[in-house]
Design a protein around this motif. Structure first.
Motif, PDB file in Angstrom:
ATOM      1  N   ILE A 103      26.384   7.827   9.612  1.00  0.00           N
ATOM      2  CA  ILE A 103      27.723   7.483  10.105  1.00  0.00           C
ATOM      3  C   ILE A 103      28.428   8.715  10.647  1.00  0.00           C
ATOM      4  CG2 ILE A 103      30.006   6.656   9.414  1.00  0.00           C
ATOM      5  CD1 ILE A 103      28.629   4.738   7.488  1.00  0.00           C
ATOM      6  N   SER A 104      28.277   9.842   9.970  1.00  0.00           N
ATOM      7  CA  SER A 104      28.896  11.089  10.451  1.00  0.00           C
ATOM      8  C   SER A 104      28.320  11.492  11.803  1.00  0.00           C
ATOM      9  CB  SER A 104      28.670  12.215   9.451  1.00  0.00           C
ATOM     10  OG  SER A 104      29.278  11.912   8.227  1.00  0.00           O
ATOM     11  N   LEU A 105      27.020  11.358  11.955  1.00  0.00           N
ATOM     12  CA  LEU A 105      26.376  11.686  13.217  1.00  0.00           C
ATOM     13  C   LEU A 105      26.838  10.739  14.319  1.00  0.00           C
ATOM     14  CD1 LEU A 105      24.277  13.616  14.431  1.00  0.00           C
ATOM     15  CD2 LEU A 105      22.557  11.880  13.963  1.00  0.00           C
ATOM     16  N   LEU A 106      26.961   9.470  14.003  1.00  0.00           N
ATOM     17  CA  LEU A 106      27.442   8.485  14.968  1.00  0.00           C
ATOM     18  C   LEU A 106      28.860   8.810  15.433  1.00  0.00           C
ATOM     19  CD1 LEU A 106      27.089   5.581  16.306  1.00  0.00           C
ATOM     20  CD2 LEU A 106      28.314   4.776  14.301  1.00  0.00           C
ATOM     21  N   ILE A 157      42.332   9.701  14.924  1.00  0.00           N
ATOM     22  CA  ILE A 157      42.109   9.783  13.475  1.00  0.00           C
ATOM     23  C   ILE A 157      42.226   8.409  12.829  1.00  0.00           C
ATOM     24  CG2 ILE A 157      43.067  10.677  11.310  1.00  0.00           C
ATOM     25  CD1 ILE A 157      43.813  13.222  12.893  1.00  0.00           C
ATOM     26  N   VAL A 158      43.248   7.649  13.203  1.00  0.00           N
ATOM     27  CA  VAL A 158      43.475   6.325  12.616  1.00  0.00           C
ATOM     28  C   VAL A 158      42.330   5.378  12.959  1.00  0.00           C
ATOM     29  CG1 VAL A 158      44.968   4.289  12.705  1.00  0.00           C
ATOM     30  CG2 VAL A 158      45.977   6.566  12.516  1.00  0.00           C
ATOM     31  N   ILE A 159      41.947   5.321  14.226  1.00  0.00           N
ATOM     32  CA  ILE A 159      40.886   4.408  14.648  1.00  0.00           C
ATOM     33  C   ILE A 159      39.549   4.771  14.007  1.00  0.00           C
ATOM     34  CG2 ILE A 159      39.506   3.695  16.650  1.00  0.00           C
ATOM     35  CD1 ILE A 159      42.108   3.773  18.261  1.00  0.00           C
ATOM     36  N   LYS A 160      39.216   6.042  14.004  1.00  0.00           N
ATOM     37  CA  LYS A 160      37.945   6.463  13.400  1.00  0.00           C
ATOM     38  C   LYS A 160      37.939   6.241  11.891  1.00  0.00           C
ATOM     39  CE  LYS A 160      36.264   9.670  16.850  1.00  0.00           C
ATOM     40  NZ  LYS A 160      35.803  11.021  17.131  1.00  0.00           N
ATOM     41  N   SER A 161      39.061   6.424  11.245  1.00  0.00           N
ATOM     42  CA  SER A 161      39.133   6.191   9.796  1.00  0.00           C
ATOM     43  C   SER A 161      38.933   4.723   9.465  1.00  0.00           C
ATOM     44  CB  SER A 161      40.476   6.662   9.249  1.00  0.00           C
ATOM     45  OG  SER A 161      40.626   8.036   9.418  1.00  0.00           O
ATOM     46  N   ILE A 162      39.570   3.855  10.244  1.00  0.00           N
ATOM     47  CA  ILE A 162      39.410   2.418  10.010  1.00  0.00           C
ATOM     48  C   ILE A 162      37.971   1.993  10.265  1.00  0.00           C
ATOM     49  CG2 ILE A 162      40.061   0.135  10.884  1.00  0.00           C
ATOM     50  CD1 ILE A 162      42.902   1.306  11.305  1.00  0.00           C
ATOM     51  N   LEU A 163      37.391   2.444  11.372  1.00  0.00           N
ATOM     52  CA  LEU A 163      36.002   2.102  11.679  1.00  0.00           C
ATOM     53  C   LEU A 163      35.051   2.621  10.601  1.00  0.00           C
ATOM     54  CD1 LEU A 163      35.748   2.705  15.526  1.00  0.00           C
ATOM     55  CD2 LEU A 163      35.438   0.552  14.319  1.00  0.00           C
ATOM     56  N   LEU A 164      35.255   3.850  10.185  1.00  0.00           N
ATOM     57  CA  LEU A 164      34.411   4.445   9.152  1.00  0.00           C
ATOM     58  C   LEU A 164      34.479   3.637   7.865  1.00  0.00           C
ATOM     59  CD1 LEU A 164      32.714   6.981   8.255  1.00  0.00           C
ATOM     60  CD2 LEU A 164      34.860   7.849   7.373  1.00  0.00           C
ATOM     61  N   VAL A 200      35.369   0.456   7.440  1.00  0.00           N
ATOM     62  CA  VAL A 200      34.784  -0.882   7.607  1.00  0.00           C
ATOM     63  C   VAL A 200      33.258  -0.819   7.594  1.00  0.00           C
ATOM     64  CG1 VAL A 200      34.508  -2.774   9.267  1.00  0.00           C
ATOM     65  CG2 VAL A 200      36.783  -1.879   8.765  1.00  0.00           C
ATOM     66  N   ILE A 201      32.695   0.127   8.326  1.00  0.00           N
ATOM     67  CA  ILE A 201      31.233   0.255   8.369  1.00  0.00           C
ATOM     68  C   ILE A 201      30.687   0.613   6.992  1.00  0.00           C
ATOM     69  CG2 ILE A 201      29.334   1.643   9.286  1.00  0.00           C
ATOM     70  CD1 ILE A 201      30.954   1.859  11.888  1.00  0.00           C
ATOM     71  N   THR A 211      31.066  -2.318   4.466  1.00  0.00           N
ATOM     72  CA  THR A 211      30.163  -3.407   4.824  1.00  0.00           C
ATOM     73  C   THR A 211      28.731  -3.105   4.402  1.00  0.00           C
ATOM     74  OG1 THR A 211      31.566  -3.960   6.706  1.00  0.00           O
ATOM     75  CG2 THR A 211      29.323  -4.812   6.736  1.00  0.00           C
ATOM     76  N   VAL A 212      28.261  -1.917   4.694  1.00  0.00           N
ATOM     77  CA  VAL A 212      26.883  -1.552   4.342  1.00  0.00           C
ATOM     78  C   VAL A 212      26.715  -1.458   2.829  1.00  0.00           C
ATOM     79  CG1 VAL A 212      25.119   0.247   4.549  1.00  0.00           C
ATOM     80  CG2 VAL A 212      26.457  -0.419   6.543  1.00  0.00           C
ATOM     81  N   ILE A 213      27.674  -0.883   2.150  1.00  0.00           N
ATOM     82  CA  ILE A 213      27.589  -0.776   0.682  1.00  0.00           C
ATOM     83  C   ILE A 213      27.535  -2.163   0.047  1.00  0.00           C
ATOM     84  CG2 ILE A 213      28.874  -0.070  -1.390  1.00  0.00           C
ATOM     85  CD1 ILE A 213      27.530   2.255  -0.025  1.00  0.00           C
ATOM     86  N   LEU A 214      28.337  -3.094   0.543  1.00  0.00           N
ATOM     87  CA  LEU A 214      28.339  -4.449  -0.005  1.00  0.00           C
ATOM     88  C   LEU A 214      27.065  -5.201   0.351  1.00  0.00           C
ATOM     89  CD1 LEU A 214      32.000  -5.622   0.570  1.00  0.00           C
ATOM     90  CD2 LEU A 214      30.912  -5.045  -1.584  1.00  0.00           C
ATOM     91  N   LYS A 215      26.603  -5.060   1.589  1.00  0.00           N
ATOM     92  CA  LYS A 215      25.428  -5.805   2.035  1.00  0.00           C
ATOM     93  C   LYS A 215      24.180  -5.396   1.261  1.00  0.00           C
ATOM     94  CE  LYS A 215      22.817  -7.077   6.097  1.00  0.00           C
ATOM     95  NZ  LYS A 215      22.933  -8.504   6.162  1.00  0.00           N
TER      96      LYS A 215
END
Length: 75
Positions: free
Chosen positions: A21-24, A38-45, A47-48, A51-55
């Motif tokens: 995720i950091s590389l992405l 900062i706000v957009i990247k924080s929200i995206l980070l 959510v991703i 989602t992956v941790i739960l899945k």
């Protein structure tokens, strides 16, 4: 010995996930407004990551916590 270990294979997978995720996010272009970036990247980070941790159920504690808060919003 107690045969207790602080790390497991899931810890290794989470480290790979954080690195990927950091590389992405490193290659995502910057926005004109730094605060918006900062706000957009924080929200995206968030959510991703959640989602992956739960899945893949990497952490039972985090999964239970997120499911608890999601159930509050579904009411």
């Amino acid at each position: 010995k107690f045969k207790m270990h602080p790390f497991s294979t899931k810890t290794f997978y989470v480290l790979i996930l954080i690195s990927a995720i950091s590389l992405l996010f490193y290659f995502i272009p910057k926005l004109i407004f730094p605060i918006g970036d900062i706000v957009i990247k924080s929200i995206l980070l968030s959510v991703i990551y959640i989602t992956v941790i739960l899945k893949f159920n990497f952490s039972e504690d985090i999964s239970q916590l997120v499911k608890k808060y999601l159930s509050l919003f579904r009411r």
